[in-house]
Design an enzyme around this catalytic site. Structure first.
Site, PDB file in Angstrom:
ATOM      1  N   GLU A 138       4.521   2.237  -8.559  1.00  0.00           N
ATOM      2  CA  GLU A 138       3.721   3.444  -8.368  1.00  0.00           C
ATOM      3  C   GLU A 138       2.463   3.382  -9.232  1.00  0.00           C
ATOM      4  O   GLU A 138       1.370   3.737  -8.768  1.00  0.00           O
ATOM      5  CB  GLU A 138       4.545   4.688  -8.710  1.00  0.00           C
ATOM      6  N   HIS A 169       0.946  -0.199  -1.327  1.00  0.00           N
ATOM      7  CA  HIS A 169       2.338  -0.595  -1.103  1.00  0.00           C
ATOM      8  C   HIS A 169       2.422  -1.674  -0.028  1.00  0.00           C
ATOM      9  O   HIS A 169       3.234  -2.595  -0.121  1.00  0.00           O
ATOM     10  CB  HIS A 169       3.164   0.615  -0.689  1.00  0.00           C
ATOM     11  N   HIS A 181      -3.397   4.690  -1.832  1.00  0.00           N
ATOM     12  CA  HIS A 181      -2.138   4.451  -2.566  1.00  0.00           C
ATOM     13  C   HIS A 181      -1.099   3.826  -1.646  1.00  0.00           C
ATOM     14  O   HIS A 181      -0.428   2.845  -2.011  1.00  0.00           O
ATOM     15  CB  HIS A 181      -1.638   5.784  -3.127  1.00  0.00           C
ATOM     16  N   GLU A 182      -0.951   4.373  -0.446  1.00  0.00           N
ATOM     17  CA  GLU A 182       0.037   3.837   0.491  1.00  0.00           C
ATOM     18  C   GLU A 182      -0.347   2.449   0.980  1.00  0.00           C
ATOM     19  O   GLU A 182       0.518   1.595   1.181  1.00  0.00           O
ATOM     20  CB  GLU A 182       0.214   4.792   1.670  1.00  0.00           C
TER      21      GLU A 182
END
Length: 402
Positions: free
Chosen positions: A254, A180, A176-177
């Site tokens: 997100e 980004h 997930h990070e």
């Protein structure tokens, strides 16, 4: 989960929100232009309010142009200043929040596993391995990515991630990070924060103008009061709606990051499991020791409670986007299991069979067809041989290749 469809949907909504944000900035410029027009048109000794007609506006087109350019220059200048202040690198942000660097030769098993997972997702996403930090003072489950580009990015996870997540769940959080970083969300949010700072400067300028009222006479003070109050209203109202739009952009990013995490790991249960554990325990993602405001848009979960400007969608919505059949009643069982203690460290057993076929000195007798069939299907023999090769490499070379 169709993660490509989810990503496309999030990107389209982000583009629309960015257009709305630009429109909001344009309306702020027009509002100040209207204020300038009214002030200039009523600058004489007129006792009644003068509303300029189209002919007057045409004659004063140069005034409107200069007014627009000055406002844009103020916003742009403040934006550049803020961006430069926030672009010091992800490592700077992580250390300011109490992060401890995880070196390449770390021996602690939990942190070794973290580094292995980061390197795996780096390969899956095609993003260079960032600096890795652990927030030792944070017992909740959370993480963030910081930095302006892939070259200065850093990933930080809380101590709670290492203690409470399985390897698959930790992999989902890290993926997930990485999304980004991969999708430029850090750069996007820093730019939006810079523009919001520029809008804030308009409101602060209005407050400074109000301070000049005390130095003018009664007659001169009224126009200054009107100008100051108008600038403050335009600036702070614009800031309010700008932050609402920025928060909406963050929520879409997100969803994009969750879908990208599934793409990178090909295991929806990993990131879904991490989200469920955060949802199962109230306030389990909140920061305790550090102020997460600067990285709030990059956090895996909400780091602070918010009534307005929520940067993350509700956890139930995120979980259902990954697992449509999710039932909130599952959270009670998860909370009960978490009360029993931290997740055990998962290790992989080394193969006990002797390496053959690819090992040094082995008889090369495999047929060409067998070799072709083996492509993309490594066995434990291949893994053992690769481990032996890595062990024989000089430590300095291994460290440089990281």
């Amino acid at each position: 989960m169709n993660f490509f469809d989810r990503q496309d949907r999030a990107r389209k909504r982000t583009r629309w929100l960015i257009l709305v944000f630009i429109l909001a900035v344009a309306l702020i410029v027009l509002a100040i232009d209207a204020l300038v027009v009214m002030v200039v048109a009523n600058a004489g000794d007129t006792e009644q309010l003068v509303v300029p007609d189209p002919a007057w506006l045409k004659a004063e087109a140069g005034l409107l142009l200069w007014s627009s350019l000055i406002v844009l220059a103020v916003i742009l200048g403040a934006t550049v200043f803020k961006i430069s202040a926030l672009s010091g690198g992800g490592g700077v942000v992580a250390r300011s929040m109490g992060g401890t660097l995880v070196p390449g030769d770390v021996t602690d098993l939990k942190r070794r596993q973290l580094r292995n997972v980061v390197e795996e997702i780096s390969i899956a996403s095609g993003v260079p391995v960032p600096d890795i930090y652990v927030l030792e003072s944070e017992s909740g489950i959370n993480a963030f990515a910081a930095g302006y580009s892939t070259s200065d990015a850093a990933v930080a996870v809380s101590r709670g991630c290492l203690e409470n997540l399985t390897r698959a769940e930790l992999q989902g959080v890290i993926a997930h990070e990485f999304s980004h970083v991969f999708n430029g969300d850090m750069r996007l949010n820093i730019r939006l924060m810079g523009i919001l700072f520029g809008i804030l400067m308009i409101g602060l300028a209005g407050r400074q103008v109000l301070r000049g009222v005390r130095y003018g006479g009664k007659k001169e003070g009224v126009p200054i009061l009107v100008i100051g109050l108008s600038l403050m209203a335009i600036g702070f109202i614009g800031l309010f709606f700008g932050r609402l739009i920025q928060a909406a952009v963050s929520r879409q990013r997100e969803f994009l990051a969750d879908a990208s995490a599934v793409q990178f790991t090909r295991e929806p249960g990993g990131i879904a499991g991490a989200l469920k554990k955060i949802a199962a325990l109230s306030n389990h993602g909140l920061f305790e020791a550090a102020d997460p405001e600067e990285v709030s848009h990059m956090l895996f979960a909400d780091g602070v409670k918010r009534l307005l400007f929520a940067t993350h969608p509700p956890l139930d919505d995120r979980i259902r986007a990954i697992e449509p059949g999710f039932n909130p009643s599952e959270l009670r069982d998860i909370a009960a299991r978490m009360d029993l203690g931290p997740a055990p460290l998962e290790t992989e057993e080394a193969p006990t069979v002797a390496a053959a076929g690819f090992a040094a000195g082995a008889t090369v007798a495999a047929a060409a067809g067998d070799r072709v069939a083996a492509i993309g299907n490594p066995s434990w023999n291949h893994v053992a041989y690769a481990e032996r090769l890595i062990d024989e490499l000089p430590d300095e070379l291994l460290e440089r290749t990281r």
